[in-house]
Design an enzyme around this catalytic site. Structure first.
Site, PDB file in Angstrom:
ATOM      1  N   SER A 129     -30.637 -35.730 -19.526  1.00 52.03           N
ATOM      2  CA  SER A 129     -29.381 -36.168 -18.924  1.00 52.03           C
ATOM      3  C   SER A 129     -29.593 -36.724 -17.526  1.00 52.03           C
ATOM      4  CB  SER A 129     -28.390 -35.001 -18.850  1.00 52.03           C
ATOM      5  OG  SER A 129     -27.216 -35.434 -18.196  1.00 52.03           O
ATOM      6  N   LYS A 183     -27.906 -29.945 -25.121  1.00 52.49           N
ATOM      7  CA  LYS A 183     -27.524 -31.263 -24.594  1.00 52.49           C
ATOM      8  C   LYS A 183     -26.168 -31.702 -25.158  1.00 52.49           C
ATOM      9  CE  LYS A 183     -27.852 -35.236 -22.433  1.00 52.49           C
ATOM     10  NZ  LYS A 183     -27.062 -36.243 -23.049  1.00 52.49           N
ATOM     11  N   HIS A 186     -23.586 -29.897 -23.282  1.00 46.41           N
ATOM     12  CA  HIS A 186     -23.515 -30.548 -21.951  1.00 46.41           C
ATOM     13  C   HIS A 186     -22.583 -31.757 -22.041  1.00 46.41           C
ATOM     14  CE1 HIS A 186     -24.763 -33.929 -19.392  1.00 46.41           C
ATOM     15  NE2 HIS A 186     -25.158 -33.042 -18.486  1.00 46.41           N
ATOM     16  N   ASN A 187     -22.765 -32.559 -23.075  1.00 45.39           N
ATOM     17  CA  ASN A 187     -21.959 -33.772 -23.201  1.00 45.39           C
ATOM     18  C   ASN A 187     -20.493 -33.465 -23.474  1.00 45.39           C
ATOM     19  OD1 ASN A 187     -24.430 -35.022 -22.894  1.00 45.39           O
ATOM     20  ND2 ASN A 187     -23.987 -36.593 -24.410  1.00 45.39           N
ATOM     21  N   GLU A 190     -19.144 -32.847 -20.261  1.00 47.01           N
ATOM     22  CA  GLU A 190     -19.075 -34.160 -19.585  1.00 47.01           C
ATOM     23  C   GLU A 190     -17.791 -34.913 -19.997  1.00 47.01           C
ATOM     24  OE1 GLU A 190     -22.755 -36.586 -19.956  1.00 47.01           O
ATOM     25  OE2 GLU A 190     -21.494 -38.129 -20.832  1.00 47.01           O
TER      26      GLU A 190
HETATM   27  C1  6PG Z   1     -26.247 -38.054 -20.022  1.00 44.88           C
HETATM   28  C2  6PG Z   1     -25.183 -38.684 -20.885  1.00 44.88           C
HETATM   29  C3  6PG Z   1     -25.716 -39.651 -21.882  1.00 44.88           C
HETATM   30  C4  6PG Z   1     -24.661 -40.172 -22.843  1.00 44.88           C
HETATM   31  C5  6PG Z   1     -23.645 -41.037 -22.218  1.00 44.88           C
HETATM   32  C6  6PG Z   1     -22.708 -41.719 -23.188  1.00 44.88           C
HETATM   33  O1  6PG Z   1     -26.247 -36.836 -19.997  1.00 44.88           O
HETATM   34  O2  6PG Z   1     -27.017 -38.783 -19.381  1.00 44.88           O
HETATM   35  O3  6PG Z   1     -24.550 -37.654 -21.590  1.00 44.88           O
HETATM   36  O4  6PG Z   1     -26.713 -39.011 -22.621  1.00 44.88           O
HETATM   37  O5  6PG Z   1     -25.301 -40.916 -23.803  1.00 44.88           O
HETATM   38  O6  6PG Z   1     -22.903 -40.345 -21.286  1.00 44.88           O
HETATM   39  O7  6PG Z   1     -21.985 -40.841 -23.962  1.00 44.88           O
HETATM   40  P1  6PG Z   1     -20.669 -41.354 -24.684  1.00 44.88           P
HETATM   41  O8  6PG Z   1     -20.882 -42.801 -25.009  1.00 44.88           O
HETATM   42  O9  6PG Z   1     -20.496 -40.537 -25.906  1.00 44.88           O
HETATM   43  O10 6PG Z   1     -19.573 -41.181 -23.674  1.00 44.88           O
END
Ligand code: 6PG
Length: 472
Positions: A129, A183, A186-187, A190
């Protein structure tokens, strides 16, 4: 040429930046891309004059690497990974190690680890990430697989990752697909924080008509607080300041309000549903993206279904960082982390990943998209109580929730009255209210289930399993 320390497949921007990062940290590399012209462009451009070499085909690529070979794949998740594994494996030797650094589904990684281990190769599923800048300067890395495989890459990843006061932002996560599971979660967090900040922006804009710069000033104040200091608040401030070079208007206002997604938020919610983990704030963020994407329907519906008029309500003084709005953002962010950590805990139990919660908080403190000062509090909370059932009952978090809950309630009530959707804030309020309610109305759900389906129920006043003929 002596053999290179490290190999990289896939020269997208993440791949390029990771290989430059490895080289800067003293690891010579060989790179391979499906189209050789891309490799040549890189070697003659950003990779020029560095200990980075190219290979035309996978056989040549493998032959240029020291043993045991450490090969990072930065390619699209899904069948492309399986096809590279199949193409490269005839050239590999026992003990060589493939690392998938993309956002793969953790069950796919689970399958690949057992498949490759059974063929005496190693396989690591490593969440990375930090976006393209993080890849270059130091990302947060979440590697899962066997401990022996991790040990083979430890020196590499601990130098490449971001560094915080208590060490590198990488650790051995656990077996199988655990790195990609972490991960994914984590997302999910996010997605939630992005949506929460977007809801705050919407309230500021629609209730007070603040300009991008004025909203950015508020975000700047938030970014100086312990509770909200974070990468996502920092970039929100930056985005709100940018003007359209064509007419000087706030650029963000020109962006189509349809959010894309690549799958990890969906996987977080699917995992949560399977594991019985309540993640309403994260789910609301995912759903908000889905509804945003049906723009045509929304445009038609707004002509048919009337909204109540906006009744202004208090978000707090902008000069003091709009404290009422800030409280709502803080609690929604707490809920996002609390839900994510709870999902990790349940996943760890179910899949026997033995996740170490304080270490996960620690490696998220730098490099990654959800890095924030709050993660130090999260780390301390899990250090104090490794089996903490929910972050919000940790004493520090509980006292913050108690101080801020009435602000969240007033903001959600204001949004409801004015017809402004606040999916994450509303879900957070329901989540906290449900979690802190000792007696919920599911006794009546149980009565209905028993009434139509003899599903039985337990009683609060005596032990046992009961059934009643509710309708004679
Ligand atoms: C990271 C992000 C990355 C992810 C983008 C797009 O931790 O660097 O999570 O891995 O691919 O943020 O995610 P989406 O297109 O699903 O918003």
């Amino acid at each position: 040429m002596s053999k290179a320390h490290f190999g990289l497949i896939g020269l997208g921007v993440m791949g390029e930046n990771l290989v430059l990062n490895a080289e800067r940290n003293g690891f010579s590399s060989v790179v391979y891309n499906r189209t050789f012209t891309k490799t040549e462009q890189f070697l003659n451009g950003r990779g020029a004059g560095k200990q980075i070499f190219g290979a035309k085909d996978l056989k040549d690529f493998v032959s240029k690497l020291e043993r045991p070979r450490r090969i990072l794949m930065m390619i699209k998740a899904g069948s492309a990974i399986d096809s590279v594994i199949e193409t490269i494996s005839p050239f590999l030797e026992s003990g060589d190690l493939l690392i998938d650094g993309g956002n793969s589904e953790f069950r796919d990684t689970e399958r690949r680890v057992s498949d490759l281990e059974s063929r005496s190769f190693g396989f690591i599923g490593m969440g990375i990430s930090g976006g393209s800048k993080g890849a270059l300067e130091g990302p947060s890395m979440m590697p899962g697989g066997t401990k022996a495989s991790y040990e083979a890459i430890e020196s590499l990843v601990s130098r490449m990752s971001a560094q915080v006061e208590d060490g590198p932002c990488v650790t051995y996560i656990g077996p199988g697909g655990s790195g990609h599971f972490v991960k994914t979660v984590h997302n999910g967090i996010e997605y939630a924080i992005e949506q929460i900040l977007s809801e705050a922006y919407d309230l500021m804009r629609r209730l007070t008509g603040m300009s991008g710069v004025e909203m950015a000033e508020v975000m700047g104040k938030w970014n100086k607080t312990e509770e909200l200091s974070s990468y996502l608040v920092e970039i929100t401030e930056a985005c709100l300041r940018v003007k359209d070079p064509e007419d000087g208007d706030d650029l963000v206002e020109k962006i189509m309000d349809k959010a894309g997604q690549k799958g990890t938020g969906l996987w977080t919610v699917l995992s949560a549903l399977e594991l019985g983990a309540p993640v309403p704030t994260i789910y609301a963020a995912l759903n908000a993206r889905v509804i945003s994407s049906i723009k045509d329907q929304r445009l038609s519906a707004q002509k048919i279904i009337q909204s109540p008029p906006i009744k202004p309500f208090d978000l707090g003084d902008p000069q003091s960082g709009m404290p009422i709005l800030m409280d709502s953002v803080v609690l929604s962010c707490f809920a996002s982390y609390a839900q994510g950590m709870e999902l990790l805990r349940l996943g760890s139990e179910q899949y026997d990943y033995k996740l170490d919660m304080p270490s996960i908080a620690q490696i998220w403190k730098g490099g990654c998209i959800i890095r924030s000062q709050l993660l130090s509090r999260i780390q301390s909370a899990f250090n104090a109580h490794p089996a903490l059932p929910n972050l919000m009952v940790d004493p520090w978090f509980a006292s913050e929730v108690n101080k801020r809950l009435s602000s969240l309630a007033s903001v959600v009530a204001g949004g409801v009255t004015s017809g402004i959707p606040l999916p994450c804030m509303t879900s957070t309020l329901d989540y906290i209210n449900s979690y802190r309610t000792g007696r919920l109305p599911q006794n009546l759900v149980q009565a209905m289930r028993d009434c139509f389906g003899s599903h039985t129920y337990q009683r609060v006043d005596k032990e046992g399993i009961f059934h009643t003929n509710w309708i004679e």
